[in-house]
Design a protein around this motif. Structure first.
Motif, short mmCIF file in Angstrom:
data_model
loop_
_atom_site.label_atom_id
_atom_site.label_comp_id
_atom_site.label_asym_id
_atom_site.label_seq_id
_atom_site.Cartn_x
_atom_site.Cartn_y
_atom_site.Cartn_z
N VAL A 704 0.87 -1.18 0.00
CA VAL A 704 0.00 0.00 0.00
C VAL A 704 0.90 1.23 0.00
O VAL A 704 1.62 1.50 0.96
N TYR A 705 0.87 1.95 -1.10
CA TYR A 705 1.75 3.11 -1.34
C TYR A 705 0.93 4.33 -0.95
O TYR A 705 -0.10 4.61 -1.55
N THR A 706 1.35 5.03 0.09
CA THR A 706 0.52 6.16 0.55
C THR A 706 1.31 7.46 0.56
O THR A 706 2.54 7.47 0.64
N ASP A 707 0.58 8.53 0.51
CA ASP A 707 1.14 9.87 0.70
C ASP A 707 -0.02 10.77 1.10
O ASP A 707 -1.18 10.46 0.82
N ILE A 708 0.32 11.89 1.72
CA ILE A 708 -0.73 12.84 2.07
C ILE A 708 -1.17 13.62 0.82
O ILE A 708 -2.29 14.11 0.74
N SER A 709 -0.29 13.68 -0.18
CA SER A 709 -0.55 14.48 -1.38
C SER A 709 -1.13 13.61 -2.49
O SER A 709 -0.52 12.61 -2.88
N LEU A 710 -2.27 14.03 -3.00
CA LEU A 710 -2.86 13.28 -4.11
C LEU A 710 -1.97 13.40 -5.34
O LEU A 710 -1.90 12.49 -6.16
N GLY A 711 -1.28 14.53 -5.46
CA GLY A 711 -0.37 14.72 -6.59
C GLY A 711 0.73 13.67 -6.58
O GLY A 711 1.05 13.07 -7.60
N PHE A 712 1.32 13.43 -5.40
CA PHE A 712 2.37 12.41 -5.31
C PHE A 712 1.81 11.01 -5.55
O PHE A 712 2.49 10.13 -6.06
N LEU A 713 0.55 10.79 -5.16
CA LEU A 713 -0.04 9.47 -5.41
C LEU A 713 -0.18 9.24 -6.91
O LEU A 713 0.11 8.16 -7.42
N ARG A 714 -0.65 10.28 -7.61
CA ARG A 714 -0.77 10.14 -9.07
C ARG A 714 0.61 9.88 -9.70
O ARG A 714 0.77 9.04 -10.56
N HIS A 715 1.61 10.62 -9.20
CA HIS A 715 2.99 10.46 -9.66
C HIS A 715 3.45 9.01 -9.43
O HIS A 715 4.02 8.37 -10.31
#
Ligand SMILES: NC(=O)c1ccc[n+]([C@@H]2O[C@H](COP(=O)([O-])OP(=O)(O)OC[C@H]3O[C@@H](n4cnc5c(N)ncnc54)[C@H](OP(=O)(O)O)[C@@H]3O)[C@@H](O)[C@H]2O)c1
Length: 909
Positions: A704-715
């Motif tokens: 499960v690859y997570t980040d607070i930023s949706l931009g980084f998730l898309r990246h």
């Protein structure tokens, strides 16, 4: 905080991993006439025509040497061999002629060479300078055979700190290795010697390399009974000074001693008061005016002490002259004034006491012997001489001890409130008189040959390279990064050869030096510290320069960086520009930056980011431009991303993290999938390594690859989605309760967090959330930067997220980072009890400041023990106030900070 004792010992080194420059532009060898043929053999290491030998002439005027040096091409590599001739041939340790000759050909000639090169613009060119001494260190009990050249060590250590574009080293060789079969090998080894980032000396014996490290002295307690004779006679050279006077009173109190105080001044009312204090404490005291360098006068004084009190039972050398100046501004008189009482003065004292029935002779030296601070080359040189001379004397049977004092803030030459404050701000605290006296007694009673006595924070000890205690150990062939209670979280997995930690640290130090210079230039553009002597009140400076209130925490840290770099001094609330600020106009910092990047490609991206930010600093500090617009132009992370790509340290940290995860997966023989969660994956630097290591694990893993930023998730989805079907991309804010974000309690076997957890407000609460996510026996793989970084402060410190911690007591001052002991303590408290600390590379005399910690969740601990324990203490639920415009700053990998960046509208990127 306690005052502690640290003892030096020798540690064997691997051969240098990085060679010196193979093809320098021009090579200069400065050598005495008696150099065992080494100068010519060194020249022979290079192609014909590029080498020049300048011979040292005894008694030659400094100008004449400078003139001869000026007639050879500006060198890019210099060998200074003056330390080979210490004049001791046929003479004993008590030969004053030999000591004078050794200083003339050794440390004074080196001073002249260095200052001539600096005066000719040498600081603007990269230079490699290797000084060579012979037997000035001894790696065995006998101590150094020829100690008189040892002042060279201190000068070299300080020079390395002052000249950031120079690479400086010092190698002590054995004269037997300079002749016969090994002579060629020694020349080749010297030509390959890259120097130490801190200018520390290396000892070369029969092809093996050694370095000095410090360890805390264990089980060394002050004795119940004083180690002094009751009614005995003690002599203190420098006894009317601060520490000497305290010692005199202590001797009177503990042993009703007779104390002779020696100093240059005639007896005056202040000294009389010291004598009265000794008498009031139960002793007898007398003062003798004499100069430590006056051989006849000292002999007569010792005779007078005998006549007055009887034979001398113990003596202390506590004399000192202090005149701080950087080498590029220091004249020779300033240099020699500081050397005199400790170099000639130590030999003269030992001569004068030859016939006395000494129980001990104690030399007070300084921690400078191991640090060599910028601006104190003269003092550091005096101290390394004193240490080596003491070790040599000990080998001849004289019961000598050396105490390398840390900082005394209540009495003595630097007992000033402002100085105390400055030292405390860098983590060094004042030794008080009682602690100091206990240390002296502990050294004498335990017969410690040498001990550094220091009251300092962990970050300072790390800089001193304090290591675990134990006998000298040959270094393993390849540095093994595993450290931790017999637990190997890598499951025995092999690692590639470690990167050269010393080289990496040196590169980052150059980067930090460049950063300080760029910062000063920026403040000068804002109208501050343009000329030496300019004084500014620290408290109102930010307002005077119109610095925006949002930088209220950054700005004082910037001033600390300038103080540490030697551009400013601090006196209470006042900051004063030093002479070093005057050179700025002549410096081309753009070219300097390009040179740092060219010579140290591992920090090229850092230099770019640093220069980009510092060019705009006046606008950034005044709030006229937003830092995210400068660091993330057109909403692109490419400038920051470059900081942690291709850095060998970053690669190594990522490899360690990846192996720790793979080891867990391979060790799992159950039928269930192994569930891995990554927090704050950001631009995916660590994810790439971990996912590559898991690629063959097929459907045994769910990631499960997570980040607070949706931009980084898309990246991340773009980068990894197609090739890694076992990866799921989800948003997670680790500062908020994971349960409310739909993450199950104990839902994961492994949690990976690479340089992100420090970016949260409350480390305890964050680790509670991590524990909630992990199942019993599950593992946290935590990659963290653990030491203050000027580079990170100058760049990421511009972002609000850097300063959001609400638990400053846990953070490295001036940063959001936590050091290794703090992390291990926090992990233990959070129920992640079993911890291993993995270092990416071995370094000689410093800690890496970058680690991977692997911690195992203790089974059975309640999942949500502390969540919600601090009402209102942190931003548990995302309120508009908490989330608006937030940039969560973190250091990602390497010593390479980056940003787990959330643009102000995190959903739009
Ligand atoms: N204070 C610290 O924090 C600190 C830290 C590290 C190491 N140390 C070491 O501790 C020792 C004592 O330091 P301190 O702070 O007590 O220094 P201090 O107060 O300056 O005392 C040193 C004394 O040395 C005497 N002196 C200087 N040159 C002399 C000479 N040529 N002949 C005879 N006496 C001479 C001076 O008296 P006259 O001027 O009358 O000669 C002075 O009173 C020194 O060895 C120093 O290197 C101190």
């Amino acid at each position: 905080m306690r005052t502690r004792l640290y003892t030096p010992r020798w540690r064997e080194l691997d051969p240098p991993a990085t060679a010196a420059t193979t093809e320098p532009g021009s090579v200069l060898v400065v050598a005495p006439s008696r150099d065992h043929g080494l100068a010519e053999r060194l020249i022979g290491q290079y192609r014909p025509g590029i080498g020049h030998v300048v011979r040292l002439r005894l008694g030659e005027a400094p100008d004449a040497l400078a003139d001869r040096l000026g007639r050879v091409p500006p060198p890019s590599r210099v060998y200074f061999l003056g330390g080979l001739d210490d004049g001791l041939d046929g003479a004993g340790w008590d030969s004053l002629d030999a000591v004078e000759r050794a200083q003339e050909l050794g440390v004074l000639s080196l001073f002249r060479v260095v200052t001539s090169m600096l005066a000719a613009g040498g600081s603007e060119r990269p230079v490699e300078l290797i000084s060579v001494t012979a037997h000035a260190h001894g790696v065995d009990e006998r101590g150094p055979l020829r100690p008189f050249s040892a002042a060279v060590f201190g000068l070299t250590r300080s020079l390395a700190k002052e000249q950031s574009s120079w690479r400086v080293g010092c190698v002590d060789v054995a004269t037997a290795d300079l002749t016969g079969n090994s002579a060629g090998a020694v020349a080749a080894a010297l030509a390959a010697e890259p120097g130490h980032p801190d200018g520390n000396e290396v000892v070369l014996r029969e092809g093996r390399r050694w370095t000095l490290v410090l360890s805390e002295a264990e089980q060394v307690a002050p004795p119940a009974e004083p180690p002094f004779r009751r009614g005995g006679t003690y002599l203190i050279l420098g006894g009317a000074g601060g520490i000497g006077a305290e010692l005199a009173v202590h001797l009177a109190r503990r042993a009703a001693a007779n104390v002779a105080l020696l100093g240059r001044r005639p007896l005056n009312p202040e000294i009389q008061r010291q004598l009265d204090r000794v008498a009031a404490a139960g002793g007898s005291a007398a003062y003798f005016a004499v100069d430590a360098g006056d051989d006849t006068g000292m002999a007569a004084t010792v005779a007078a002490v005998r006549a007055r009190f009887g034979p001398v039972h113990g003596a202390f050398h506590s004399a000192l002259v202090l005149r701080d100046e950087r080498l590029d501004a220091m004249d020779e008189a300033t240099f020699t004034a500081v050397l005199a009482p400790k170099v000639r003065g130590a030999v003269v004292l030992a001569r004068a006491l030859r016939e006395e029935p000494l129980d001990f002779l104690t030399f007070f030296s300084s921690a400078q012997s191991f640090s060599g601070n910028p601006g104190q080359a003269n003092y550091a040189a005096a101290c390394t001489f004193k240490d080596a001379f003491a070790a040599h004397l000990r080998g001849t049977g004289v019961p000598v001890h050396v105490v390398n004092w840390g900082y005394w803030g209540e009495v003595g030459i630097v007992a000033k409130a402002a100085y105390r404050q400055r030292m405390a701000s860098v983590g060094v605290h004042s030794i008080d008189a009682a602690e100091g006296m206990r240390a002296v007694e502990a050294v004498l009673a335990n017969r410690l040959p040498q001990a550094m006595v220091l009251k300092a924070e962990q970050r300072v000890l790390e800089r001193f390279g304090v290591r675990e205690s134990g006998p000298p150990q040959p270094a393993p062939a390849a540095a093994d990064p595993r450290r931790g209670a017999g637990w190997d979280p890598l499951g025995g997995r092999a690692l590639d050869a470690a990167p050269d930690g010393d080289r990496l640290l040196a590169a980052h130090r150059r980067l930090d030096d460049l950063g300080a210079a760029l910062l000063l230039a920026a403040l000068q553009r804002m109208g501050a510290f343009e000329s030496p002597g300019e004084r500014r009140p620290a408290a109102t400076l930010a307002a005077a320069l119109a610095v925006a209130p949002s930088h209220a925490r950054l700005f004082p840290t910037l001033l600390d960086i300038l103080v540490a770099a030697g551009y400013l001094t601090r006196d209470g609330q006042w900051l004063t520009a030093t002479r070093a600020v005057s050179g700025m106009a002549a410096r081309d910092l753009t070219t300097e930056g390009q040179e740092v990047a060219a010579r140290n490609p591992e920090v090229a991206a850092h230099v770019d980011l640093l220069s980009t930010c510092l060019d705009r600093y006046p606008e950034l500090l005044r709030g006229d431009v937003d830092a995210t617009a400068v660091m993330f132009p057109s909403a692109s992370a490419s400038k920051v991303e470059g900081v942690y790509r291709g850095d060998p340290l970053a690669d190594r940290l990522n490899a360690l993290a990846a192996r720790a995860v793979a080891a867990y997966v391979d060790g799992n023989d159950g039928t269930d999938q192994v569930r891995v969660l990554e927090i704050g994956a950001g631009t995916g630097g660590t994810s790439a390594s971990v996912l590559a290591a898991l690629r063959d694990s097929g459907d045994r893993v769910r990631y499960v690859y997570t980040d607070i930023s949706l931009g980084f998730l898309r990246h991340g989805r773009r980068l990894f989605g197609a090739e890694h079907p076992f990866v799921e991309f989800r948003r997670l804010d680790i500062e908020s309760d994971p349960a409310t974000q739909g993450f199950p309690a104990g839902g994961f076997d492994v949690v990976v967090a690479a340089n992100v957890l420090h970016a949260t407000r409350d480390l305890r609460e964050t680790l509670d959330h991590v524990r909630y996510l992990l199942k019993g026996g599950g593992r946290l793989v935590l990659s963290e930067t653990t030491a203050f970084s000027p580079f990170a402060t100058l760049t990421f410190g511009l972002l609000d997220g850097w300063w959001r911690a609400t638990d400053p007591e846990l953070r490295v001052p001036g940063s959001p980072l936590a050091d290794v002991p703090t992390w291990t303590g926090l992990l233990r408290d959070a129920g992640l009890g079993r911890t291993a600390v993995l270092s990416p590379a071995e370094v000689v005399q410093d800690e890496m400041g970058q680690y991977v910690l692997v911690a195992e969740r203790t089974p059975g601990m309640p999942q949500r023990r502390r969540i919600g324990r601090r009402p209102g203490g942190s931003c548990r639920r995302r309120s508009p106030k908490c989330s608006a415009g937030r940039a969560t700053t973190s250091i990602r990998t390497g010593r390479s900070p980056s940003t787990a960046w959330t643009p102000s509208s995190s959903s739009s990127w």
